[in-house]
Design a protein around this motif. Structure first.
Motif, PDB file in Angstrom:
ATOM      1  N   ILE A 491       0.852  -1.190   0.000  1.00  0.00           N
ATOM      2  CA  ILE A 491       0.000   0.000   0.000  1.00  0.00           C
ATOM      3  C   ILE A 491       0.885   1.236   0.000  1.00  0.00           C
ATOM      4  O   ILE A 491       1.775   1.376   0.852  1.00  0.00           O
ATOM      5  CB  ILE A 491      -0.935   0.016   1.226  1.00  0.00           C
ATOM      6  CG1 ILE A 491      -1.798  -1.253   1.253  1.00  0.00           C
ATOM      7  CG2 ILE A 491      -1.820   1.257   1.216  1.00  0.00           C
ATOM      8  CD1 ILE A 491      -2.678  -1.363   2.477  1.00  0.00           C
ATOM      9  N   GLU A 492       0.639   2.120  -0.924  1.00  0.00           N
ATOM     10  CA  GLU A 492       1.402   3.359  -0.996  1.00  0.00           C
ATOM     11  C   GLU A 492       0.851   4.388  -0.011  1.00  0.00           C
ATOM     12  O   GLU A 492      -0.317   4.347   0.358  1.00  0.00           O
ATOM     13  CB  GLU A 492       1.342   3.921  -2.416  1.00  0.00           C
ATOM     14  CG  GLU A 492       1.961   3.009  -3.464  1.00  0.00           C
ATOM     15  CD  GLU A 492       1.885   3.607  -4.845  1.00  0.00           C
ATOM     16  OE1 GLU A 492       1.471   4.783  -4.962  1.00  0.00           O
ATOM     17  OE2 GLU A 492       2.224   2.905  -5.813  1.00  0.00           O
ATOM     18  N   GLY A 493       1.704   5.311   0.389  1.00  0.00           N
ATOM     19  CA  GLY A 493       1.260   6.421   1.212  1.00  0.00           C
ATOM     20  C   GLY A 493       1.597   6.261   2.678  1.00  0.00           C
ATOM     21  O   GLY A 493       2.355   5.377   3.079  1.00  0.00           O
ATOM     22  N   ASP A 494       1.004   7.116   3.466  1.00  0.00           N
ATOM     23  CA  ASP A 494       1.244   7.160   4.905  1.00  0.00           C
ATOM     24  C   ASP A 494       0.220   6.296   5.614  1.00  0.00           C
ATOM     25  O   ASP A 494      -0.929   6.698   5.821  1.00  0.00           O
ATOM     26  CB  ASP A 494       1.147   8.616   5.381  1.00  0.00           C
ATOM     27  CG  ASP A 494       1.375   8.747   6.884  1.00  0.00           C
ATOM     28  OD1 ASP A 494       1.896   7.780   7.479  1.00  0.00           O
ATOM     29  OD2 ASP A 494       1.024   9.796   7.441  1.00  0.00           O
ATOM     30  N   LEU A 495       0.625   5.076   5.977  1.00  0.00           N
ATOM     31  CA  LEU A 495      -0.321   4.145   6.593  1.00  0.00           C
ATOM     32  C   LEU A 495      -0.662   4.589   8.017  1.00  0.00           C
ATOM     33  O   LEU A 495      -1.826   4.634   8.403  1.00  0.00           O
ATOM     34  CB  LEU A 495       0.242   2.727   6.591  1.00  0.00           C
ATOM     35  CG  LEU A 495      -0.032   1.906   5.321  1.00  0.00           C
ATOM     36  CD1 LEU A 495       0.599   2.561   4.093  1.00  0.00           C
ATOM     37  CD2 LEU A 495       0.495   0.492   5.476  1.00  0.00           C
ATOM     38  N   GLY A 581      -3.587   2.585  -2.028  1.00  0.00           N
ATOM     39  CA  GLY A 581      -2.951   3.704  -1.349  1.00  0.00           C
ATOM     40  C   GLY A 581      -3.805   4.307  -0.252  1.00  0.00           C
ATOM     41  O   GLY A 581      -5.036   4.230  -0.288  1.00  0.00           O
ATOM     42  N   VAL A 582      -3.133   4.886   0.734  1.00  0.00           N
ATOM     43  CA  VAL A 582      -3.800   5.539   1.857  1.00  0.00           C
ATOM     44  C   VAL A 582      -3.006   6.795   2.209  1.00  0.00           C
ATOM     45  O   VAL A 582      -1.767   6.787   2.211  1.00  0.00           O
ATOM     46  CB  VAL A 582      -3.873   4.603   3.088  1.00  0.00           C
ATOM     47  CG1 VAL A 582      -4.458   5.333   4.281  1.00  0.00           C
ATOM     48  CG2 VAL A 582      -4.675   3.359   2.782  1.00  0.00           C
ATOM     49  N   ASP A 583      -3.728   7.872   2.514  1.00  0.00           N
ATOM     50  CA  ASP A 583      -3.042   9.099   2.925  1.00  0.00           C
ATOM     51  C   ASP A 583      -3.999   9.939   3.763  1.00  0.00           C
ATOM     52  O   ASP A 583      -4.998  10.441   3.250  1.00  0.00           O
ATOM     53  CB  ASP A 583      -2.579   9.888   1.705  1.00  0.00           C
ATOM     54  CG  ASP A 583      -1.667  11.048   2.080  1.00  0.00           C
ATOM     55  OD1 ASP A 583      -1.231  11.094   3.244  1.00  0.00           O
ATOM     56  OD2 ASP A 583      -1.415  11.887   1.209  1.00  0.00           O
ATOM     57  N   GLY A 602     -12.792  11.126   3.206  1.00  0.00           N
ATOM     58  CA  GLY A 602     -13.433  11.176   4.511  1.00  0.00           C
ATOM     59  C   GLY A 602     -13.282   9.877   5.270  1.00  0.00           C
ATOM     60  O   GLY A 602     -14.251   9.323   5.780  1.00  0.00           O
ATOM     61  N   VAL A 603     -12.039   9.394   5.353  1.00  0.00           N
ATOM     62  CA  VAL A 603     -11.752   8.092   5.965  1.00  0.00           C
ATOM     63  C   VAL A 603     -10.846   8.300   7.180  1.00  0.00           C
ATOM     64  O   VAL A 603      -9.771   8.894   7.070  1.00  0.00           O
ATOM     65  CB  VAL A 603     -11.070   7.140   4.959  1.00  0.00           C
ATOM     66  CG1 VAL A 603     -10.694   5.834   5.630  1.00  0.00           C
ATOM     67  CG2 VAL A 603     -11.978   6.898   3.760  1.00  0.00           C
ATOM     68  N   ASP A 604     -11.277   7.794   8.325  1.00  0.00           N
ATOM     69  CA  ASP A 604     -10.432   7.826   9.520  1.00  0.00           C
ATOM     70  C   ASP A 604      -9.616   6.550   9.673  1.00  0.00           C
ATOM     71  O   ASP A 604      -8.498   6.583  10.194  1.00  0.00           O
ATOM     72  CB  ASP A 604     -11.291   8.013  10.773  1.00  0.00           C
ATOM     73  CG  ASP A 604     -12.033   9.337  10.776  1.00  0.00           C
ATOM     74  OD1 ASP A 604     -11.413  10.358  10.410  1.00  0.00           O
ATOM     75  OD2 ASP A 604     -13.235   9.347  11.116  1.00  0.00           O
ATOM     76  N   SER A 605     -10.207   5.425   9.244  1.00  0.00           N
ATOM     77  CA  SER A 605      -9.526   4.136   9.392  1.00  0.00           C
ATOM     78  C   SER A 605      -9.825   3.251   8.194  1.00  0.00           C
ATOM     79  O   SER A 605     -10.941   3.275   7.654  1.00  0.00           O
ATOM     80  CB  SER A 605      -9.974   3.406  10.666  1.00  0.00           C
ATOM     81  OG  SER A 605      -9.626   4.125  11.825  1.00  0.00           O
ATOM     82  N   VAL A 606      -8.810   2.470   7.813  1.00  0.00           N
ATOM     83  CA  VAL A 606      -8.969   1.444   6.779  1.00  0.00           C
ATOM     84  C   VAL A 606      -8.762   0.090   7.449  1.00  0.00           C
ATOM     85  O   VAL A 606      -7.746  -0.138   8.115  1.00  0.00           O
ATOM     86  CB  VAL A 606      -7.956   1.635   5.634  1.00  0.00           C
ATOM     87  CG1 VAL A 606      -8.067   0.483   4.636  1.00  0.00           C
ATOM     88  CG2 VAL A 606      -8.174   2.973   4.949  1.00  0.00           C
TER      89      VAL A 606
END
Length: 671
Positions: A491-495, A581-583, A602-606
């Protein structure tokens, strides 16, 4: 508990002079064990196992009795006299063990694709009214065909009687052909088979009369019917009650076998084989309403999976006999165990639908995730082969595979130690039971723990098997059942802390934020369950699935039930979405068909729901020790509990049989 603990369940029931030894019924259900559309060795062995186990009455799966109902599927057919001898062998096998057998007759009408040579065939029904599950618009039957079908039902009933069957059951349940004629929303005819209540009843009524004429006075004639089709446009309870009352008053049926639902729509079809999320014995009140209005015995089915549940239904006067079909699929000896005071030894059905109706929908013969012998009675010995030489066997891992392996090894006569690194046995099943409304899945673990105790298998918890331990214990053989672990996607980005795993959420190790997206690669129960769980806790939830729909890999009745619950909970489902990806407050997905980006803001958690890879640690560690070993279950490749338990039985038998045969005799026993 013995038969004295179940006085209603083990009381006899006499219908038209036929004494049924108890109130336990195996209802008609598709096994797909037919050979050339007739009972063969596999089907006979399947039903004989249940007769031997003490069931009172078996209704074999429905036979197609008219050419317009027959496709290329391995259904039973009963359209010619040459079939009689095949059915007679099945009846004789059931009678050999004191059970009774009735033969079922059905025609699907519009609820089929009627596949032939890979193509859809002509589907016939009372009228050309669209059907909402198979998306069929059928062709209206001419009156001459309706009359022919009525005559064919009588002829097929006569063939059952000639084969030595005790009774015949016509199906007007689940939205099948006779139910379609009864339904004014489906039967739009204006001839003698439609237009009035009297005319709509005519096909079923005349078929019952034809059946009685063909079988004579000594054979039971009964009816299976849905007490309520539970579908928009389906037959409701009052309409069904009126039909049952009239047929009973006219003396046309000797009993009425009740169920719920219809195959003509996704919602109604859930009740054909209701999964664990539905309450036990939930159809019983519907049966009771019919029983209060008719003068014949009433049977009921629908999540009656334990003898105490059946006893309560009978004691309350809700029915005269209980369909316990899946309880018999998982444990054919359930009646005998209940009668002889061994109810605590019963392997209970957990209503998973995975290998019974799930196999049928996938095009395979029936089985059971907890009992690999079911449907394989002619392929696997019902009793394990005794050991040529008793061995000291170590089983590493007490998930479903390891527990079943330990049970199997002990049954073969080996000395077994079952070692588990965790504090309790169960493996992945312990997580599965934490999902909403899925606690019953834990019954799989309870059943296996009971089997281990009965066979006095030594269990060592908090014990990880290592090469050093094996050097000290010196077993003759090792069964590796160490399971699997999640594969984390790239996963790309800041997990950060806002990307968590499904297991951590279920066990309480992770606390997701208020706005959650569940990234579901598996497309099974886990993603759906987590979405519902978090929504019930007050989170705003979106479910992104890497498949065509939520629950793509589930048995369809389970999938459809949960699709309805996702909708009711207001959970947005995003199909064809694989996370990449997540950021901060955004998650990016790849549309798996187009390759385009799908942005979820608008996501706080995945919450990640990913696949598992085999744990090969022990396998690699012992590779050079020269110790005979085999891998089973998830540590071979991650699958489901069904494959794990099958491996635990079948591979264990084969492996230990081979090792035992090659072991030298102990000192003093050499030839």
């Amino acid at each position: 508990m013995s038969s004295a603990s179940f006085p209603y369940l083990f009381s006899g029931l006499t219908i038209r002079g036929h004494e049924i030894r108890n109130r336990i019924l195996s209802t008609g259900h598709q096994t797909w064990l037919a050979e050339r559309n007739r009972p063969g060795e596999a089907m006979i062995a399947y039903h004989e196992a249940r007769a031997r186990g003490g069931v009172g009455l078996i209704v074999n799966e429905s036979a197609r009795f008219h050419a317009s109902a027959i496709g290329e599927a391995p259904d039973l057919t009963l359209t010619d006299d040459e079939a009689i001898a095949h059915y007679a062998r099945l009846a004789a096998a059931v009678h050999r063990h004191g059970a009774k057998i009735f033969g079922q007759l059905s025609h699907p009408g519009r609820v089929t694709r009627r596949m032939m040579n890979g193509m859809r065939g002509v589907v016939w029904a009372p009228s050309s009214v669209p059907e909402n599950r198979f998306h069929v618009v059928p062709r209206e039957m001419p009156a001459a065909m309706v009359a022919e079908i009525i005559e064919a039902a009588g002829a097929a009933a006569g063939r059952y009687a000639e084969a030595g069957y005790d009774g015949v059951e016509l199906m007007a349940s689940h939205g099948l052909l006779f139910a379609q004629f009864l339904n004014p929303a489906v039967n739009l005819r204006e001839d003698e088979y439609g237009g009035s209540e009297e005319n709509r009843l005519r096909p079923l009524r005349e078929a019952l009369i034809a059946a009685r004429r063909a079988v004579g006075e000594g054979v039971v004639v009964g009816l299976r019917i849905s007490a309520d089709e539970t579908e928009e446009g389906g037959l409701d309870q009052q309409a069904v009650l009126d039909v049952c009352r009239r047929l009973s008053d006219e003396g046309l049926v000797d009993y009425i076998n009740t169920t719920l639902g219809t195959m003509a729509g996704p919602g109604g079809s859930i009740h054909v084989v209701p999964p664990m999320e539905i309450d036990p014995a939930y159809v019983a009140p519907h049966a009771a309403a019919i029983r209060a209005q008719v003068g014949v015995p009433v049977f009921v089915a629908g999540r009656i999976n334990q003898p105490q549940i059946a006893e309560a239904v009978l004691a309350a006067g809700q029915a005269d006999m209980c369909g316990m079909t899946r309880a018999l699929i998982v444990d054919p000896d359930m009646p005998r165990k209940s009668r002889t005071g061994r109810a605590d030894e019963i392997r209970a059905c957990i209503g998973c639908n995975q290998a019974c109706i799930g196999h049928f929908h996938a095009g395979y013969p029936i089985s059971c995730i907890q009992n690999p012998l079911t449907g394989r009675e002619t392929l696997l010995p019902l009793e394990p082969p005794p050991a040529a030489r008793p061995l000291r066997v170590m089983v590493a891992g007490a998930g479903p595979a390891g527990m079943k392996a330990a049970v199997t090894a002990a049954e073969m006569g080996h000395q077994v130690v079952l070692a588990e690194a965790a504090a309790q046995p169960g493996g992945q099943a312990l997580l599965a039971q934490l999902l909403p409304d899925r606690a019953e899945f834990g019954g799989l673990v309870t059943n296996l723990v009971t089997e281990l105790a009965l066979r006095q298998v030594e269990i060592r918890l908090n014990t990880r098997v290592t090469a050093a331990m094996l050097a000290e214990e010196r077993p003759d053989a090792l069964i590796v059942a160490t399971g699997s672990a999640p594969v984390m996607p790239r996963i790309e980005g800041d997990l950060g802390d806002h990307v968590v795993t499904a297991a951590d959420v279920l066990t309480g190790k992770a606390k997701p934020g208020g706005r959650v997206v569940v990234a579901d690669w598996r497309c099974d129960q886990i993603g759906i369950g987590l979405a519902i769980l978090l929504a019930r806790r007050g989170h705003h939830v979106r479910l992104a699935v890497s498949g065509v729909c939520a629950g793509q890999n589930l048995q369809q009745y389970v999938r459809d039930l949960w699709a309805g619950r996702l909708h009711e909970a207001g959970i947005e489902v995003i199909p064809y979405a694989r996370i990449y990806g997540v950021d901060h407050d955004t998650a990016w997905f790849l549309h798996t068909a187009s390759g385009a980006a799908v942005t979820v803001e608008g996501v706080d958690s995945v919450v990640l729901v990913e696949g598992n890879a085999p744990d090969m640690t022990l396998e690699r560690e012992i590779a050079g020790l020269g110790l005979p070993f085999v891998t089973i279950g998830d540590c071979t490749i991650a699958r489901s509990a069904e494959e794990a338990i099958y491996d635990g039985l079948a591979i264990t038998r084969s492996f230990l049989g081979a090792v035992s045969a090659t072991q030298p005799l102990p000192a003093g026993e050499q030839e």
